[in-house]
Design a protein around this motif. Structure first.
Motif, PDB file in Angstrom:
ATOM      1  N   TYR A 109       0.809  -1.203   0.148  1.00  0.00           N
ATOM      2  CA  TYR A 109      -0.224   0.059   0.080  1.00  0.00           C
ATOM      3  C   TYR A 109       0.832   1.373   0.080  1.00  0.00           C
ATOM      4  O   TYR A 109       1.900   1.575   0.848  1.00  0.00           O
ATOM      5  CB  TYR A 109      -1.023   0.203   1.203  1.00  0.00           C
ATOM      6  CG  TYR A 109      -1.685   1.220   1.093  1.00  0.00           C
ATOM      7  CD1 TYR A 109      -3.038   1.143   0.686  1.00  0.00           C
ATOM      8  CD2 TYR A 109      -1.289   2.459   1.893  1.00  0.00           C
ATOM      9  CE1 TYR A 109      -4.006   2.311   0.712  1.00  0.00           C
ATOM     10  CE2 TYR A 109      -2.075   3.411   1.810  1.00  0.00           C
ATOM     11  CZ  TYR A 109      -3.637   3.335   1.263  1.00  0.00           C
ATOM     12  OH  TYR A 109      -4.254   4.427   1.295  1.00  0.00           O
ATOM     13  N   ASP A 134       0.010  -5.706  -1.804  1.00  0.00           N
ATOM     14  CA  ASP A 134      -0.774  -5.765  -0.568  1.00  0.00           C
ATOM     15  C   ASP A 134      -1.189  -4.578  -0.261  1.00  0.00           C
ATOM     16  O   ASP A 134      -0.801  -3.489  -0.550  1.00  0.00           O
ATOM     17  CB  ASP A 134       0.492  -6.128   0.364  1.00  0.00           C
ATOM     18  CG  ASP A 134       0.140  -6.428   1.870  1.00  0.00           C
ATOM     19  OD1 ASP A 134      -0.727  -5.407   2.200  1.00  0.00           O
ATOM     20  OD2 ASP A 134       0.615  -6.897   2.479  1.00  0.00           O
ATOM     21  N   GLY A 136      -2.467  -3.226   2.266  1.00  0.00           N
ATOM     22  CA  GLY A 136      -1.951  -2.649   3.606  1.00  0.00           C
ATOM     23  C   GLY A 136      -3.362  -2.789   4.829  1.00  0.00           C
ATOM     24  O   GLY A 136      -4.157  -3.506   4.580  1.00  0.00           O
ATOM     25  N   GLU A 137      -3.042  -1.770   5.727  1.00  0.00           N
ATOM     26  CA  GLU A 137      -3.976  -1.992   6.765  1.00  0.00           C
ATOM     27  C   GLU A 137      -5.228  -1.234   6.573  1.00  0.00           C
ATOM     28  O   GLU A 137      -5.403  -0.309   7.190  1.00  0.00           O
ATOM     29  CB  GLU A 137      -3.121  -1.479   8.118  1.00  0.00           C
ATOM     30  CG  GLU A 137      -1.989  -2.375   8.468  1.00  0.00           C
ATOM     31  CD  GLU A 137      -1.376  -1.947   9.640  1.00  0.00           C
ATOM     32  OE1 GLU A 137      -1.540  -0.622  10.406  1.00  0.00           O
ATOM     33  OE2 GLU A 137      -0.287  -2.605  10.170  1.00  0.00           O
ATOM     34  N   THR A 138      -5.876  -1.881   5.690  1.00  0.00           N
ATOM     35  CA  THR A 138      -7.319  -1.187   5.259  1.00  0.00           C
ATOM     36  C   THR A 138      -8.419  -2.308   5.311  1.00  0.00           C
ATOM     37  O   THR A 138      -8.217  -3.285   5.484  1.00  0.00           O
ATOM     38  CB  THR A 138      -7.029  -0.586   3.763  1.00  0.00           C
ATOM     39  OG1 THR A 138      -6.995  -1.715   2.918  1.00  0.00           O
ATOM     40  CG2 THR A 138      -6.206   0.540   3.719  1.00  0.00           C
ATOM     41  N   ARG A 139      -9.574  -1.756   5.155  1.00  0.00           N
ATOM     42  CA  ARG A 139     -10.818  -2.688   5.206  1.00  0.00           C
ATOM     43  C   ARG A 139     -11.420  -2.613   3.875  1.00  0.00           C
ATOM     44  O   ARG A 139     -11.325  -1.299   3.121  1.00  0.00           O
ATOM     45  CB  ARG A 139     -11.640  -2.371   6.548  1.00  0.00           C
ATOM     46  CG  ARG A 139     -10.987  -2.660   7.917  1.00  0.00           C
ATOM     47  CD  ARG A 139     -12.015  -2.667   8.921  1.00  0.00           C
ATOM     48  NE  ARG A 139     -13.096  -3.495   8.652  1.00  0.00           N
ATOM     49  CZ  ARG A 139     -13.295  -4.830   9.103  1.00  0.00           C
ATOM     50  NH1 ARG A 139     -12.038  -5.509   9.434  1.00  0.00           N
ATOM     51  NH2 ARG A 139     -14.490  -5.514   8.832  1.00  0.00           N
ATOM     52  N   SER A 180      -4.573 -11.514   7.479  1.00  0.00           N
ATOM     53  CA  SER A 180      -5.623 -10.380   8.096  1.00  0.00           C
ATOM     54  C   SER A 180      -6.688  -9.743   7.106  1.00  0.00           C
ATOM     55  O   SER A 180      -7.591  -9.165   7.727  1.00  0.00           O
ATOM     56  CB  SER A 180      -4.640  -9.369   8.577  1.00  0.00           C
ATOM     57  OG  SER A 180      -4.123  -8.284   7.563  1.00  0.00           O
ATOM     58  N   PHE A 181      -6.560  -9.926   5.908  1.00  0.00           N
ATOM     59  CA  PHE A 181      -7.662  -9.446   4.920  1.00  0.00           C
ATOM     60  C   PHE A 181      -8.353 -10.419   4.349  1.00  0.00           C
ATOM     61  O   PHE A 181      -9.211 -10.276   3.337  1.00  0.00           O
ATOM     62  CB  PHE A 181      -7.102  -8.591   4.054  1.00  0.00           C
ATOM     63  CG  PHE A 181      -6.076  -9.411   3.206  1.00  0.00           C
ATOM     64  CD1 PHE A 181      -6.098 -10.224   2.093  1.00  0.00           C
ATOM     65  CD2 PHE A 181      -4.593  -9.220   3.503  1.00  0.00           C
ATOM     66  CE1 PHE A 181      -4.976 -10.736   1.529  1.00  0.00           C
ATOM     67  CE2 PHE A 181      -3.479  -9.528   3.038  1.00  0.00           C
ATOM     68  CZ  PHE A 181      -3.697 -10.663   1.957  1.00  0.00           C
ATOM     69  N   ALA A 190      -9.063  -8.130  10.873  1.00  0.00           N
ATOM     70  CA  ALA A 190      -8.728  -6.845  11.233  1.00  0.00           C
ATOM     71  C   ALA A 190      -8.600  -5.956   9.818  1.00  0.00           C
ATOM     72  O   ALA A 190      -9.097  -4.964  10.050  1.00  0.00           O
ATOM     73  CB  ALA A 190      -7.300  -6.920  11.696  1.00  0.00           C
ATOM     74  N   HIS A 191      -8.122  -6.609   8.706  1.00  0.00           N
ATOM     75  CA  HIS A 191      -8.135  -5.683   7.552  1.00  0.00           C
ATOM     76  C   HIS A 191      -8.807  -6.452   6.501  1.00  0.00           C
ATOM     77  O   HIS A 191      -8.549  -5.983   5.151  1.00  0.00           O
ATOM     78  CB  HIS A 191      -6.724  -5.675   7.081  1.00  0.00           C
ATOM     79  CG  HIS A 191      -5.801  -5.355   8.187  1.00  0.00           C
ATOM     80  ND1 HIS A 191      -4.666  -5.744   8.725  1.00  0.00           N
ATOM     81  CD2 HIS A 191      -5.960  -3.978   8.995  1.00  0.00           C
ATOM     82  CE1 HIS A 191      -4.203  -4.919   9.933  1.00  0.00           C
ATOM     83  NE2 HIS A 191      -4.646  -4.091   9.711  1.00  0.00           N
TER      84      HIS A 191
END
Length: 357
Positions: A109, A134, A136-139, A180-181, A190-191
């Motif tokens: 990301y 990837d 990233g830390e997103t939803r 995590s996704f 989480a993501h």
């Protein structure tokens, strides 16, 4: 990567650039029976032509299914450190005495692509570039809701300036329960989010770039081969044939160890998910985006196993006949959770050389 580790961590840098027929009323005259007969003849003839065509395609597909992979696939690879050093991939090609047709590597990301590294790897458009993305830390709802559109605009600008096609696999191995996704029914990762939210996010990303005029980004839907109960079924997260250009699969032979796993040949690793995936799209090619095997001659994360041979595993892969839609095999050439490298032994290197001749 499959199982516990997921794909290799992205190397984040600042990027350098898918009538009804009308019926005729028949006249009440002596010629009507003749017209009907003529019509029947034409219909029968047309039917025979179509039937012949069906058998021709079926025969061609059957013939391809009988061919081993080595007769109809391109070879690609990821080599550790190659993202900014294309010479590392070229060195593998020299070891194998073959052309490496696909360069595969990893972005995360915030990275903007395609740019300088892709130009270097593409060799003037003679080599395809496959990018793992990837997110990233997103939803998922953030993407479908437009929260990352400014970033997508940067990707679109770069793609519009890039002269070749580039193959991108967003949310790679998304079905794995270690991710995590991973899309799950409760959306608790989480993501991640729910399968429906994943589909909406995927479609938004594709639609946004297309609306900007981008037609050279080819979308790779890339789950792993894993189908055990805790993974997500690919048909639950399928975004639709209009949103996918290539069907991707990642799978590895992890070998036997004391905790889990067993030695598995290429066909047993890939067959089930290949069959499920190809039912979702009638014609898209299948790329093996990541593949590798443990080196049984040494303890490489799993114990030695003198009963097995990596050279034989490679030979069995390249002579497999159950995968007519696979047209590209990308080897994961790194010593990581296992020594996945082709050159982990002289015999495995020799086996791949022979298969690629």
């Amino acid at each position: 990567m499959t199982a516990v580790a997921g794909s290799p961590p992205p190397r984040t840098i600042e990027s350098v650039d898918t009538a009804a027929d009308a019926r005729r009323d028949r006249a009440e005259d002596p010629r009507a029976p003749r017209r009907a007969s003529t019509r029947v003849i034409v219909v029968v003839a047309l039917g025979l032509v179509l039937l012949s065509t069906v058998f021709t395609f079926t025969g061609a597909d059957a013939a391809k299914a009988r061919d081993p992979l080595q007769r109809h696939v391109r070879f690609g690879a990821w080599v550790e450190g190659m993202t900014l050093e294309p010479a590392r991939l070229d060195a593998l090609g020299r070891k194998l005495r073959t052309d490496v047709a696909v360069a595969s590597y990893y972005w995360g990301y915030g990275d903007v692509f395609p740019a300088g590294p892709e130009l270097a790897h593409s060799r003037g458009g003679t080599r395809d570039v496959l990018l793992s993305w990837d997110m990233g830390e997103t939803r998922f709802v953030e993407w479908s809701g437009g929260q990352h559109d400014a970033y997508l605009d940067q990707i679109a600008e770069a793609a519009l300036a890039y002269p070749y096609d580039v193959y991108v696999r967003p949310w790679p191995e998304m079905n794995g329960d270690w991710q995590s996704f991973q899309p799950t029914r409760d959306g608790a990762k989480a993501h991640g989010g729910t399968p429906q939210e994943f589909v909406a996010a995927w479609r938004h990303v594709v639609d946004h770039l297309r609306a900007a005029g981008v037609d050279n980004v080819k979308w790779v839907f890339n789950p792993t081969v894993d189908t055990y109960a805790e993974t997500t079924r690919v048909d639950d997260i399928w975004p639709g044939a209009g949103y996918v250009d290539v069907l991707g699969l990642d799978g590895f032979n992890w070998g036997q160890d004391s905790l889990w796993g067993e030695w598995r040949d290429f066909t047993s690793v890939f067959r089930t998910q290949y069959q499920r995936l190809t039912r979702l799209h009638p014609s898209a090619p299948v790329w093996i985006c990541e593949v590798g095997s443990k080196e049984p001659r040494r303890h490489d994360g799993a114990p030695r196993d003198r009963r097995q041979s990596k050279a034989r595993w490679i030979k069995d892969m390249m002579t497999a006949r159950a995968f007519p839609r696979i047209d590209t095999v990308v080897w994961f050439n790194e010593a990581k959770e296992r020594d996945w490298r082709i050159e982990s032994s002289r015999s495995s290197l020799r086996a791949m050389r022979q298969a690629l001749r």
